[in-house]
Write an enzyme that holds these catalytic residues in place. Structure first.
Site, PDB file in Angstrom:
ATOM      1  N   LEU A   1       0.833  -1.209   0.000  1.00 11.59           N
ATOM      2  CA  LEU A   1       0.000   0.000   0.000  1.00 11.59           C
ATOM      3  C   LEU A   1       0.866   1.257   0.000  1.00 11.59           C
ATOM      4  O   LEU A   1       1.668   1.463   0.905  1.00 11.59           O
ATOM      5  CB  LEU A   1      -0.906   0.004   1.231  1.00 11.59           C
ATOM      6  CG  LEU A   1      -1.755  -1.259   1.430  1.00 11.59           C
ATOM      7  CD1 LEU A   1      -2.699  -1.082   2.613  1.00 11.59           C
ATOM      8  CD2 LEU A   1      -2.528  -1.605   0.167  1.00 11.59           C
ATOM      9  N   ALA A   2       0.687   2.056  -1.038  1.00 11.71           N
ATOM     10  CA  ALA A   2       1.535   3.250  -1.162  1.00 11.71           C
ATOM     11  C   ALA A   2       0.775   4.409  -1.802  1.00 11.71           C
ATOM     12  O   ALA A   2       1.352   5.217  -2.516  1.00 11.71           O
ATOM     13  CB  ALA A   2       2.771   2.906  -1.992  1.00 11.71           C
TER      14      ALA A   2
ATOM     15  N   ARG B   1       1.797  14.570   6.447  1.00  6.92           N
ATOM     16  CA  ARG B   1       2.656  14.996   7.548  1.00  6.92           C
ATOM     17  C   ARG B   1       4.141  15.077   7.167  1.00  6.92           C
ATOM     18  O   ARG B   1       4.950  15.599   7.910  1.00  6.92           O
ATOM     19  CB  ARG B   1       2.467  14.063   8.751  1.00  6.92           C
ATOM     20  CG  ARG B   1       1.188  14.356   9.513  1.00  6.92           C
ATOM     21  CD  ARG B   1       0.864  13.260  10.506  1.00  6.92           C
ATOM     22  NE  ARG B   1       0.351  12.068   9.840  1.00  6.92           N
ATOM     23  CZ  ARG B   1       0.130  10.903  10.454  1.00  6.92           C
ATOM     24  NH1 ARG B   1       0.393  10.771  11.735  1.00  6.92           N
ATOM     25  NH2 ARG B   1      -0.355   9.878   9.782  1.00  6.92           N
TER      26      ARG B   1
ATOM     27  N   GLY C   1      -8.975   4.726   2.405  1.00 11.42           N
ATOM     28  CA  GLY C   1      -8.742   3.769   3.468  1.00 11.42           C
ATOM     29  C   GLY C   1      -7.966   2.552   2.984  1.00 11.42           C
ATOM     30  O   GLY C   1      -7.943   2.243   1.791  1.00 11.42           O
TER      31      GLY C   1
ATOM     32  N   GLU D   1      -9.241   0.849  15.616  1.00 14.71           N
ATOM     33  CA  GLU D   1      -8.373   1.983  15.292  1.00 14.71           C
ATOM     34  C   GLU D   1      -8.298   2.944  16.470  1.00 14.71           C
ATOM     35  O   GLU D   1      -9.269   3.099  17.224  1.00 14.71           O
ATOM     36  CB  GLU D   1      -8.898   2.707  14.052  1.00 14.71           C
ATOM     37  CG  GLU D   1      -8.703   1.919  12.778  1.00 14.71           C
ATOM     38  CD  GLU D   1      -7.267   1.462  12.611  1.00 14.71           C
ATOM     39  OE1 GLU D   1      -6.389   2.299  12.405  1.00 14.71           O
ATOM     40  OE2 GLU D   1      -7.005   0.242  12.711  1.00 14.71           O
TER      41      GLU D   1
ATOM     42  N   ASN E   1      -1.582  -3.466  15.866  1.00 14.14           N
ATOM     43  CA  ASN E   1      -1.566  -3.972  14.496  1.00 14.14           C
ATOM     44  C   ASN E   1      -0.431  -3.320  13.721  1.00 14.14           C
ATOM     45  O   ASN E   1      -0.346  -2.094  13.645  1.00 14.14           O
ATOM     46  CB  ASN E   1      -2.919  -3.631  13.847  1.00 14.14           C
ATOM     47  CG  ASN E   1      -2.927  -3.888  12.361  1.00 14.14           C
ATOM     48  OD1 ASN E   1      -2.177  -4.722  11.859  1.00 14.14           O
ATOM     49  ND2 ASN E   1      -3.798  -3.175  11.652  1.00 14.14           N
TER      50      ASN E   1
ATOM     51  N   TYR F   1      45.170  21.109 -11.750  1.00 12.79           N
ATOM     52  CA  TYR F   1      43.899  20.777 -12.382  1.00 12.79           C
ATOM     53  C   TYR F   1      44.184  19.942 -13.623  1.00 12.79           C
ATOM     54  O   TYR F   1      44.891  20.378 -14.540  1.00 12.79           O
ATOM     55  CB  TYR F   1      43.101  22.031 -12.785  1.00 12.79           C
ATOM     56  CG  TYR F   1      41.884  21.641 -13.604  1.00 12.79           C
ATOM     57  CD1 TYR F   1      40.913  20.804 -13.052  1.00 12.79           C
ATOM     58  CD2 TYR F   1      41.737  22.040 -14.932  1.00 12.79           C
ATOM     59  CE1 TYR F   1      39.824  20.387 -13.806  1.00 12.79           C
ATOM     60  CE2 TYR F   1      40.640  21.638 -15.686  1.00 12.79           C
ATOM     61  CZ  TYR F   1      39.691  20.805 -15.119  1.00 12.79           C
ATOM     62  OH  TYR F   1      38.620  20.380 -15.870  1.00 12.79           O
TER      63      TYR F   1
ATOM     64  N   TYR G   1      39.742  24.334 -21.759  1.00 13.09           N
ATOM     65  CA  TYR G   1      38.503  24.997 -22.194  1.00 13.09           C
ATOM     66  C   TYR G   1      38.826  26.356 -22.783  1.00 13.09           C
ATOM     67  O   TYR G   1      39.466  27.188 -22.131  1.00 13.09           O
ATOM     68  CB  TYR G   1      37.569  25.138 -20.977  1.00 13.09           C
ATOM     69  CG  TYR G   1      36.196  25.677 -21.282  1.00 13.09           C
ATOM     70  CD1 TYR G   1      35.428  25.133 -22.297  1.00 13.09           C
ATOM     71  CD2 TYR G   1      35.662  26.725 -20.531  1.00 13.09           C
ATOM     72  CE1 TYR G   1      34.154  25.623 -22.567  1.00 13.09           C
ATOM     73  CE2 TYR G   1      34.398  27.215 -20.789  1.00 13.09           C
ATOM     74  CZ  TYR G   1      33.643  26.662 -21.810  1.00 13.09           C
ATOM     75  OH  TYR G   1      32.385  27.147 -22.073  1.00 13.09           O
TER      76      TYR G   1
ATOM     77  N   SER H   1      56.587  22.665 -12.355  1.00  9.72           N
ATOM     78  CA  SER H   1      55.560  23.365 -11.576  1.00  9.72           C
ATOM     79  C   SER H   1      55.043  24.607 -12.288  1.00  9.72           C
ATOM     80  O   SER H   1      55.752  25.263 -13.044  1.00  9.72           O
ATOM     81  CB  SER H   1      56.143  23.782 -10.218  1.00  9.72           C
ATOM     82  OG  SER H   1      56.358  22.631  -9.452  1.00  9.72           O
TER      83      SER H   1
HETATM   84  C1  UD1 Z   1      -3.035   1.433   9.690  1.00  7.01           C
HETATM   85  C2  UD1 Z   1      -3.980   0.429  10.363  1.00  7.01           C
HETATM   86  C3  UD1 Z   1      -3.656   0.385  11.851  1.00  7.01           C
HETATM   87  C4  UD1 Z   1      -2.192   0.025  12.056  1.00  7.01           C
HETATM   88  C5  UD1 Z   1      -1.289   0.985  11.297  1.00  7.01           C
HETATM   89  C6  UD1 Z   1       0.118   0.489  11.333  1.00  7.01           C
HETATM   90  C7  UD1 Z   1      -6.059   0.507   9.132  1.00  7.01           C
HETATM   91  C8  UD1 Z   1      -7.463   0.990   9.123  1.00  7.01           C
HETATM   92  N1  UD1 Z   1      -5.318   0.838  10.163  1.00  7.01           N
HETATM   93  O1  UD1 Z   1      -3.341   2.693  10.232  1.00  7.01           O
HETATM   94  O2  UD1 Z   1      -4.477  -0.572  12.493  1.00  7.01           O
HETATM   95  O3  UD1 Z   1      -1.885   0.038  13.426  1.00  7.01           O
HETATM   96  O4  UD1 Z   1      -1.680   1.062   9.910  1.00  7.01           O
HETATM   97  O5  UD1 Z   1       0.998   1.437  10.781  1.00  7.01           O
HETATM   98  O6  UD1 Z   1      -5.672  -0.191   8.230  1.00  7.01           O
HETATM   99  N2  UD1 Z   1      -2.972   3.760   2.107  1.00  7.01           N
HETATM  100  C9  UD1 Z   1      -3.366   3.650   0.788  1.00  7.01           C
HETATM  101  N3  UD1 Z   1      -4.605   4.080   0.426  1.00  7.01           N
HETATM  102  C10 UD1 Z   1      -5.485   4.578   1.323  1.00  7.01           C
HETATM  103  C11 UD1 Z   1      -5.086   4.695   2.667  1.00  7.01           C
HETATM  104  C12 UD1 Z   1      -3.843   4.267   3.024  1.00  7.01           C
HETATM  105  O7  UD1 Z   1      -2.584   3.192  -0.038  1.00  7.01           O
HETATM  106  O8  UD1 Z   1      -6.592   4.922   0.889  1.00  7.01           O
HETATM  107  C13 UD1 Z   1      -1.629   3.297   2.478  1.00  7.01           C
HETATM  108  C14 UD1 Z   1      -0.780   4.423   3.013  1.00  7.01           C
HETATM  109  O9  UD1 Z   1      -0.059   5.037   1.968  1.00  7.01           O
HETATM  110  C15 UD1 Z   1       0.162   3.679   3.960  1.00  7.01           C
HETATM  111  C16 UD1 Z   1      -0.680   2.500   4.449  1.00  7.01           C
HETATM  112  O10 UD1 Z   1      -1.730   2.365   3.521  1.00  7.01           O
HETATM  113  O11 UD1 Z   1       1.288   3.177   3.314  1.00  7.01           O
HETATM  114  C17 UD1 Z   1      -1.244   2.721   5.845  1.00  7.01           C
HETATM  115  O12 UD1 Z   1      -2.089   3.831   5.815  1.00  7.01           O
HETATM  116  P1  UD1 Z   1      -2.174   4.839   7.027  1.00  7.01           P
HETATM  117  O13 UD1 Z   1      -3.147   5.887   6.687  1.00  7.01           O
HETATM  118  O14 UD1 Z   1      -0.803   5.264   7.422  1.00  7.01           O
HETATM  119  O15 UD1 Z   1      -2.802   3.883   8.123  1.00  7.01           O
HETATM  120  P2  UD1 Z   1      -2.770   4.120   9.679  1.00  7.01           P
HETATM  121  O16 UD1 Z   1      -3.779   5.125  10.038  1.00  7.01           O
HETATM  122  O17 UD1 Z   1      -1.395   4.315  10.117  1.00  7.01           O
END
Ligand code: UD1
Ligand code: CA
Length: 459
Positions: free
Chosen positions: A7-8, A14, A81, A157, A172, A368, A389, A407
């Site tokens: 997930l990225a 922040r 999410g 959460e 988690n 140089y 140059y 030199s």
């Molecule tokens: C999430 C977990 C939490 C856990 C924590 C660990 C959920 C709901 N919560 O929370 O339980 O303790 O990670 O670090 O899963 N991302 C997407 N698309 C989205 C949202 C997020 O790709 O729509 C990716 C973000 O880029 C990130 C990762 O998912 O790499 C986690 O997302 P983030 O928003 O940081 O989750 P947390 O609130 O930290």
């Protein structure tokens, strides 16, 4: 087949940055690259990265690296999410796949932990296994809720916790193993009815539990591995841990570091045994250093190949090659495409660029050397300048074997100094010098005797 979904797509607000969060670097490489590498080195056959914010930059960076990308729609009204993110990758998932979910912002995760998670998941016959950790300060993380007999029943959460749940210190990690079919089932049944209005992947756990599936929780031994990066303070923390790991590996391979805390070696650098590295040294990019070298303080070596027995002191070396037994510095600068032969001496305040220097040649001080082909056993005196140059073009200077450049000479390119030729100190050379010749190109010295007296200057 084991498939990872990384997930990225998150915005990474922040980080306060123009760059997508997962492209921020620690020890020279984007944080996402560490996650991908850990996944690839574990028992995973296919890697799918979910990108969103800044996704084009991310896919561009990882082009050609055997990774699948899926775009998560982003924007004000788009659903959001971790659950929604994983849904974007479901086209790659079959019912019998084992799905590893990783976070792109957790670069310290290791192959060993991923292997153990798979193992625990398979042996336990779980529908889902959550990688969890016990933290002294669980603030911000989802909490693991277990039932009376210790089985995991759901994840809450931070923003949805009760005061009592806030006290739970098992969290988690955001890393999981799922059975493909059960993951699909779970994702079809989640909603965004929660404090953040997001589709939580974590809700899948309770759904599976309610369906009677077994959910496992594997507690990680070293919680630093799941340290996530949300801001630059956490970025520097991860950098520090990664740096320690890299340095320890080198030290265990036989490299001496006087002070590993102030030795900065990027991921992917190779160093031979019995090389000694002094503090405040930076070794970066695609660099290889041989054995029995000494790299003294305040040196920076980038994308270069350094052979065995080389000594480097307080110098900058970029995109260059330094062969066996040569000494560089203090305060030398090898600019790109410098190829320095064996047992050469490049001394104080010498700059080279796009030049080769043959074995046993010396440029001890303040020179140089640009766009030059210098032979073996050549002596380049103090203050010599290769004038490469003319304001328009760069031109080549050739200096043959055993030549001697006195030199403070200027060699105005294009010019050819042949083997065994000598150039007298202070000469400005703009015509070729034949083999074995001495070239003097400076005004004749005139001494006017008793000049002071004639002028009556002592009065
Ligand atoms: C999430 C977990 C939490 C856990 C924590 C660990 C959920 C709901 N919560 O929370 O339980 O303790 O990670 O670090 O899963 N991302 C997407 N698309 C989205 C949202 C997020 O790709 O729509 C990716 C973000 O880029 C990130 C990762 O998912 O790499 C986690 O997302 P983030 O928003 O940081 O989750 P947390 O609130 O930290
Ligand atoms: Ca996070």
């Amino acid at each position: 087949m084991n498939i990872s979904i990384i997930l990225a797509a998150g915005e990474g607000t922040r980080m306060k940055s123009k760059l997508p969060k997962v492209l921020h670097k620690i020890c020279g490489k984007p944080i996402l690259e560490y996650v991908i590498n850990a996944s690839k080195s574990a028992d995973v056959q296919k890697n799918v990265v979910i990108v969103g914010h800044g996704g084009d930059k991310v896919t561009e960076y990882f082009k050609g690296k055997d990774i699948f990308f899926e775009n998560q729609p982003v924007g004000q009204d788009a659903p959001y999410g971790t659950g929604y993110a994983v849904m974007q990758g479901m086209g790659h998932i079959h019912d019998d796949s084992t799905v590893l979910v990783l976070c792109g912002d957790t670069p310290l995760i290791t192959k060993e932990t991923i292997d153990k998670l798979f193992d625990y998941h398979n042996k336990g016959g779980y529908g889902c296994t959550v990688l969890t950790a016990l933290l002294d300060d669980p603030m911000g993380y989802g909490r693991i809720i277990r039932d009376e007999i210790g089985n995991i029943s759901r994840i809450v959460e931070q923003k949805d916790t009760t005061d009592e749940e806030k006290q739970i210190n098992e969290i988690n990690s955001g890393i999981y193993c799922f059975n493909g079919k059960m993951l699909k089932y779970g994702l079809e049944n989640i909603d965004d009815n929660n404090a953040q209005g997001e589709f939580y992947l974590t809700d899948v756990i309770e759904i599976l539990k309610d369906e009677g599936y077994n959910v496992g929780a594997y507690i990680i031994k070293d919680p630093t591995e799941i340290h996530g990066i949300n801001n630059r303070v956490q970025l520097s923390f991860s950098e520090e841990i990664m740096r320690k790991r890299i340095n320890e590996e080198h030290m265990l391979n036989g490299v001496t570091m006087i002070d590993p805390d102030s030795t900065y070696i990027e991921e992917g650098v190779n160093i031979g045994c019995d090389t000694i590295i002094y503090p405040n040294t930076f070794i970066e990019g695609d660099t290889t250093i041989g054995s029995d070298c000494v790299i003294r303080s305040n040196s920076r070596i980038v994308n270069s190949k350094i052979d065995d027995n080389v000594v480097i002191e307080s110098s900058l070396i970029e995109d260059s090659i330094v062969e066996f037994g040569t000494t560089i510095g203090p305060n030398a600068h090898l600019r790109p495409k410098s190829i320095i032969g064996k047992n050469v001496k490049i001394g104080n305040f010498v700059e080279t660029k796009n030049s080769t220097l043959g074995d046993n040649s010396k440029a001890g001080h303040l020179a140089y050397i640009g766009d030059a082909e210098v032979g073996e056993n050549v002596n380049i005196g103090c203050g010599v300048i290769f004038v490469n140059y003319n304001g328009k073009d760069k031109q080549i200077t050739k200096v043959g074997n055993n030549a001697f450049i006195g030199s403070n000479s200027n060699l105005v390119a294009p010019v050819n100094i042949q083997d065994w030729a000598y150039v007298a100190a202070g000469s400005t050379i703009n015509k070729d010098v034949e083999e074995g010749a001495l070239s003097i190109a400076r005004a004749h010295q005139v001494n006017k005797l008793n000049w002071v007296e004639k002028k009556d200057l002592k009065k």
